[in-house]
Design a protein around this motif. Sequence first.
Motif, mmCIF file in Angstrom:
data_model
loop_
_atom_site.group_PDB
_atom_site.id
_atom_site.type_symbol
_atom_site.label_atom_id
_atom_site.label_comp_id
_atom_site.label_asym_id
_atom_site.label_seq_id
_atom_site.Cartn_x
_atom_site.Cartn_y
_atom_site.Cartn_z
ATOM 1 N N UNK A 230 0.835 -1.199 0.000
ATOM 2 C CA UNK A 230 0.000 0.000 0.000
ATOM 3 C C UNK A 230 0.871 1.250 0.000
ATOM 4 N N UNK A 231 0.322 2.315 -0.559
ATOM 5 C CA UNK A 231 1.028 3.596 -0.592
ATOM 6 C C UNK A 231 0.022 4.673 -0.944
ATOM 7 N N UNK A 232 0.314 5.890 -0.517
ATOM 8 C CA UNK A 232 -0.533 7.033 -0.860
ATOM 9 C C UNK A 232 0.357 8.232 -1.169
ATOM 10 N N UNK A 233 0.033 8.918 -2.239
ATOM 11 C CA UNK A 233 0.765 10.112 -2.650
ATOM 12 C C UNK A 233 -0.208 11.274 -2.790
ATOM 13 N N UNK A 234 0.332 12.477 -2.823
ATOM 14 C CA UNK A 234 -0.490 13.637 -3.163
ATOM 15 C C UNK A 234 -1.035 13.474 -4.572
ATOM 16 N N UNK A 235 -2.197 14.057 -4.815
ATOM 17 C CA UNK A 235 -2.836 13.947 -6.126
ATOM 18 C C UNK A 235 -2.243 14.958 -7.101
ATOM 19 N N UNK A 236 -2.255 14.603 -8.387
ATOM 20 C CA UNK A 236 -1.858 15.564 -9.414
ATOM 21 C C UNK A 236 -2.715 16.822 -9.294
ATOM 22 N N UNK A 237 -2.120 17.949 -9.606
ATOM 23 C CA UNK A 237 -2.842 19.221 -9.573
ATOM 24 C C UNK A 237 -2.526 19.995 -10.844
ATOM 25 N N UNK A 238 -3.405 20.922 -11.185
ATOM 26 C CA UNK A 238 -3.220 21.702 -12.406
ATOM 27 C C UNK A 238 -2.772 23.123 -12.126
ATOM 28 N N UNK A 239 -2.739 23.521 -10.844
ATOM 29 C CA UNK A 239 -2.344 24.879 -10.497
ATOM 30 C C UNK A 239 -1.424 24.891 -9.294
ATOM 31 N N UNK A 240 -1.276 26.064 -8.688
ATOM 32 C CA UNK A 240 -0.361 26.220 -7.566
ATOM 33 C C UNK A 240 -0.854 25.538 -6.304
ATOM 34 N N UNK A 241 -2.160 25.277 -6.224
ATOM 35 C CA UNK A 241 -2.728 24.684 -5.018
ATOM 36 C C UNK A 241 -3.883 23.777 -5.409
ATOM 37 N N UNK A 242 -4.337 22.977 -4.452
ATOM 38 C CA UNK A 242 -5.515 22.153 -4.657
ATOM 39 C C UNK A 242 -6.774 23.007 -4.471
ATOM 40 N N UNK A 243 -7.917 22.547 -4.970
ATOM 41 C CA UNK A 243 -9.166 23.272 -4.704
ATOM 42 C C UNK A 243 -9.374 23.423 -3.200
ATOM 43 N N UNK A 244 -10.042 24.491 -2.757
ATOM 44 C CA UNK A 244 -10.235 24.705 -1.319
ATOM 45 C C UNK A 244 -11.033 23.577 -0.673
ATOM 46 N N UNK A 245 -10.730 23.339 0.602
ATOM 47 C CA UNK A 245 -11.479 22.337 1.351
ATOM 48 C C UNK A 245 -12.916 22.800 1.543
ATOM 49 N N UNK A 246 -13.778 21.863 1.959
ATOM 50 C CA UNK A 246 -15.211 22.137 2.084
ATOM 51 C C UNK A 246 -15.531 22.732 3.447
#
Length: 376
Positions: A230-246
């Motif tokens: 098992x392993x987990x990595x950060x997800x690919x992103x298209x900009x400087x940051x991820x979308x804001x949390x909810x």
Amino acid sequence: MDWKPHAAALARAVVRPSSPWYQPVVDTPRHLYVPAWFTAGPEGWTRTDGPADEEAWARAAYTDQTLVTQVGPHHADRAGPRPVAGAPTSSSTLPSLVVSMLTLGELSEGHRLLDVGTGTGYSSALACARLGDSAVTTVDVDRYLTEAAADRLASIGQHPMVVTQDATEELPDEYDRIVSMVSVPRIPASWLSALRPEGRLVTTIAGTGLILTADKTDDGGATGRIEWDRAAFMQTRSGADYPPRLDALFQKIRAQEGKGVGVSPFPVLDIMQAWEVWSALTLHAPGIEHRTGIDDNGTRTSWMLHADGSWARAETMPDTRTATVHQGGPRRLYDLLDQIRWHWIENGELPVYGARVVIAPNGTTTLSRGSWTLTL
């Protein structure tokens, strides 16, 4: 810093001496790739400057641990002394996991490698030490990351091709191996187009602990499996940051009565620590945000939030084994979680690890094991 004894100790801790990746770990000065990093604290993420304390720098860099180097758009190289807030967007992944991913790539001399997710450049450095500079291309969406990594690689005489672009778009060359240090929701079609005949790809599925390996097939797709590791990595992103949390949805429903209120036969689960359950839930309902908490009375609470407005809140009181569940929005997220937990109990496992993987040339990815099947 006399880093070589530290690198040798790290190599002994993370890889067998018989592995072809042992010597690259011995020969790579990891501390040069992490001159500064962030540590989480009650007030946010605080920067640590490596050269300010070489002993602490060596201890951090040559321990098998992940060092967070960027939070939101804030990189540790350029951050001030005040804590920053946000989610990690880049790191130097723990070396044992980097080596495991490269090992799963089944790399040999003569192979051309695409290293997806340049980050600090450490994985590229290991690959260059094993394969040679000309065989390695590394890609990242963040220009500062690629420029800093290229400089650090050059400082030890390594000059792979370093590309700044979204890794899910058309790639600049063809490769025998694609090994990703970031996760993807499904396999990008561009990876399959860039993968040479009999090529192999290794990645993780976003929001899960699942490692996917697959070999290219004659039709332009690929077949493989979900590894048992098992392993987990950060997800690919298209900009400087991820979308804001909810956060707005969380504040709205934090203590709200649900339209559906029930009792789960199971106590509140910290889903992010139950990798098999978490992975299965993400495959069936991608995009759920999980939060947990314990109040002063010992009541454990978990929240599940989704961008479509679905939410759930479950509470387990001290000395009880059930949970009171409030739910709202278009879907009943906690009902799905309980279905997965029942399957886990009744069958002794979930079918996600060890699943067969079939990837169509357009990237459509289907997992199956026994009678269970799911398309990402």
